[in-house]
Design a protein around this motif. Structure first.
Motif, PDB file in Angstrom:
ATOM      1  N   UNK A  43      -1.312   7.099  -3.139  1.00 39.24           N
ATOM      2  CA  UNK A  43       0.021   6.634  -3.529  1.00 39.24           C
ATOM      3  C   UNK A  43       0.492   5.564  -2.551  1.00 39.24           C
ATOM      4  N   UNK A  44      -0.409   4.609  -2.310  1.00 39.88           N
ATOM      5  CA  UNK A  44      -0.140   3.548  -1.345  1.00 39.88           C
ATOM      6  C   UNK A  44       1.010   2.633  -1.704  1.00 39.88           C
ATOM      7  N   UNK A  45       1.457   2.645  -2.978  1.00 41.05           N
ATOM      8  CA  UNK A  45       2.619   1.828  -3.348  1.00 41.05           C
ATOM      9  C   UNK A  45       3.844   2.234  -2.521  1.00 41.05           C
ATOM     10  N   UNK A  46       3.870   3.481  -2.042  1.00 43.41           N
ATOM     11  CA  UNK A  46       4.997   3.931  -1.222  1.00 43.41           C
ATOM     12  C   UNK A  46       4.989   3.328   0.167  1.00 43.41           C
ATOM     13  N   UNK A  47       3.909   2.632   0.547  1.00 41.35           N
ATOM     14  CA  UNK A  47       3.912   1.868   1.795  1.00 41.35           C
ATOM     15  C   UNK A  47       4.807   0.638   1.688  1.00 41.35           C
ATOM     16  N   UNK A  48       5.146   0.241   0.476  1.00 37.03           N
ATOM     17  CA  UNK A  48       5.912  -0.984   0.235  1.00 37.03           C
ATOM     18  C   UNK A  48       7.318  -0.637  -0.249  1.00 37.03           C
ATOM     19  N   UNK A  49       8.231  -1.553  -0.039  1.00 31.62           N
ATOM     20  CA  UNK A  49       9.609  -1.361  -0.476  1.00 31.62           C
ATOM     21  C   UNK A  49       9.875  -2.242  -1.698  1.00 31.62           C
ATOM     22  N   UNK A  50      10.398  -1.684  -2.786  1.00 33.29           N
ATOM     23  CA  UNK A  50      10.696  -2.514  -3.959  1.00 33.29           C
ATOM     24  C   UNK A  50      11.867  -3.465  -3.751  1.00 33.29           C
ATOM     25  N   UNK A  51      12.592  -3.293  -2.679  1.00 33.76           N
ATOM     26  CA  UNK A  51      13.693  -4.205  -2.374  1.00 33.76           C
ATOM     27  C   UNK A  51      13.146  -5.469  -1.713  1.00 33.76           C
TER      28      UNK A  51
END
Length: 520
Positions: A373-381
């Protein structure tokens, strides 16, 4: 803080010890003994430390799948006998196209435990939409091609065979599955593998993942490129896209592991090497540099040692020195660590992860691969250090360390534990180089944990004077090194003891072990 208050944190009333592995021919440490044994077997057959470490890393997915696997990301350092060190960086990468409507922050402003905004419906933290392009297979294949002596088929063979036989559950596996049993029930394939019959398996049960066994056999026969451009890639991408991911075959094929000279830092008469800026290396260098200014480069572990480290770690994590990424507020990552050394004095160290325990809580049905779930390393903001930008590599806390001195290799170390990794590795490095502790003693000695949070965690096994010295600087809390929860990182180290090599695993991780090569 009074001793009576300190002792209230002592919940596990037993002593844990582990033997260090000592050998002139080579040592492998891993968070499961079967992986360490698989790596040592490669050394016995004439392979080098790189071969052994990668074999152990691939084997781990069959015995601690909640930490790592084909879907994982991370870093490796390879240090030659003369002390030269190279990094193989295979951290997660975003696809070329991102649907920001999918990843738009939730209306309620919710944030993940690491401070990143949670997307609508949790799209960036759970499920197939939270997956980034995994780097482990390409990273390991690249390292073998440049620094190893065996083929990928030999390295993956123990994992292939173990997957075909099934995983025998021990009590620690039961605990890990129990902690994630609710989340994994959202994925029928995960539940079928890890909760057969809808129940958390008891010790002694055998878990089988037939699809993963087929995938590992295919990679053994077809080679690692199959994961990125072949039948495995096609099956994996089809599963991802069917469940909402934008990862394409082009994204898989374009993934590259980055190989570069490790970043050197002079400390206590040695060179300490770390990976580059996406890792925790910059924090570690800041902490060691400030500690050396306060404490010097020689002295015993005691009250001043801990107090100066508390100050140094607070300094290293200050926003003034380097803006914090969200991952540096993360204590909940589920990472694994492998170290190896061969008879020539060549060292290898690997830290890699699915990010959270069981990653995305999503399994590719066609391949049996547990996804990150590496997308959680990034911030959508937008406008943040780690904002979602197409094809960006992830920032994280992983930081395998290599140490050289006197024109030769000295040691490697690494840890799991989110933002507790760097504080642990910095202290162990200083205990070894500044206080002169043996590898086994340095890994096992009590440590503090300090970082961006205002409270410093002290170990109940520290002396009253040591705790008082840290408490004089600000608020502290006492904690015990224990199996669960983990208030400190889980480190391991491999180094030298005279003419021999010594490897020490983490004593708080039940199946962690060191495996040795016996001469003759």
């Amino acid at each position: 803080m009074q001793r009576a208050d300190v002792e209230k944190a002592r919940r596990e009333r037993w002593d844990r010890t582990k033997p260090a592995g000592v050998s002139a021919q080579g040592v492998v440490t891993a968070q499961h003994y079967s992986a360490a044994d698989a790596g040592a077997k490669v050394l016995e057959e004439g392979g080098n430390a790189v071969d052994a470490a990668i074999t152990a890393a691939l084997t781990l997915q069959t015995v601690e799948p909640w930490m790592s696997g084909l879907g994982a990301c991370g870093y490796m350092q390879v240090m030659q006998p003369n002390g030269d060190a190279q990094t193989i960086e295979f951290t997660g990468r975003l696809p070329a196209h991102l649907d920001m409507d999918v990843y738009a922050p939730a209306d309620d402003g919710a944030v993940f435990f690491n401070g990143n905004a949670i997307s609508k419906g949790g799209a960036n933290v759970r499920g197939f939409t939270s997956v980034v392009v995994p780097g482990a297979v390409r990273g390991f294949a690249t390292a073998l091609a440049q620094f190893g002596t065996i083929g990928f088929d030999r390295a993956i063979r123990p994992a292939r065979d173990a997957a075909a036989a099934g995983t025998v559950v021990d009590w620690h596996t039961t605990l890990a599955i129990g902690l994630g049993h609710g989340e994994m029930r959202a994925d029928a394939n995960m539940q079928a593998v890890f909760q057969p019959g809808g129940k958390i398996p008891a010790p002694g049960a055998v878990l089988r993942n037939p699809a993963l066994a087929v995938t590992l056999a295919r990679l053994h026969d077809a080679g690692p490129d199959d994961f990125y451009t072949g039948a495995t890639a096609a099956a994996l991408v089809a599963d991802l896209q069917a469940a909402g991911s934008t990862i394409t075959l082009d994204d898989m094929a374009a993934y590259e592991a980055r190989v570069y000279p490790s970043v050197p830092f002079e400390f206590a008469g040695h060179t300490v090497f770390t990976p580059g800026d996406t890792s925790g290396g910059s924090r570690l260098r800041l902490a060691l540099g400030r500690f050396a200014e306060l404490f010097g480069t020689q002295g015993e572990v005691g009250p001043k040692f801990y107090a100066d480290f508390a100050t140094a770690l607070k300094y290293a994590y200050s926003e003034e020195k380097r803006p914090l990424t969200a991952t540096e507020r993360d204590k909940d990552g589920s990472t694994t660590q492998i170290n190896a050394v061969d008879a020539d004095g060549r060292f290898a160290t690997i830290t890699f992860t699915l990010f959270n325990r069981f990653g995305a809580y999503a399994m590719s049905p066609a391949t049996g691969i547990l996804l990150n779930n590496g997308m959680a390393w990034y911030d959508p903001r937008p406008g943040r250090i780690n904002s979602m930008v197409p094809m960006a590599y992830a920032h994280n806390n992983m930081c395998p360390v290599a140490i050289a001195g006197g024109g030769r290799s000295v040691a490697v170390l690494g840890a799991s534990g989110g933002n507790m990794i760097v504080p642990a590795l910095a202290q162990i490095t200083a205990m070894h180089l500044v206080a002169g502790m043996d590898v086994a003693d340095a890994v096992s000695h009590p440590r503090i944990d300090a970082g961006p949070a205002p409270v410093v965690t002290v170990n109940v096994d520290m002396t009253d004077a040591e705790i008082a010295a840290v408490a004089a600087l600000g608020p502290v809390r006492a904690a015990q090194t224990e199996v669960m929860p983990r208030p400190f990182a889980s480190p391991a180290m491999t180094g030298r003891r005279g003419d021999l090599f010594v490897g020490m695993p983490d004593t708080s991780y039940p199946p962690a072990a060191a495996a040795i090569v016996v001469s003759g």
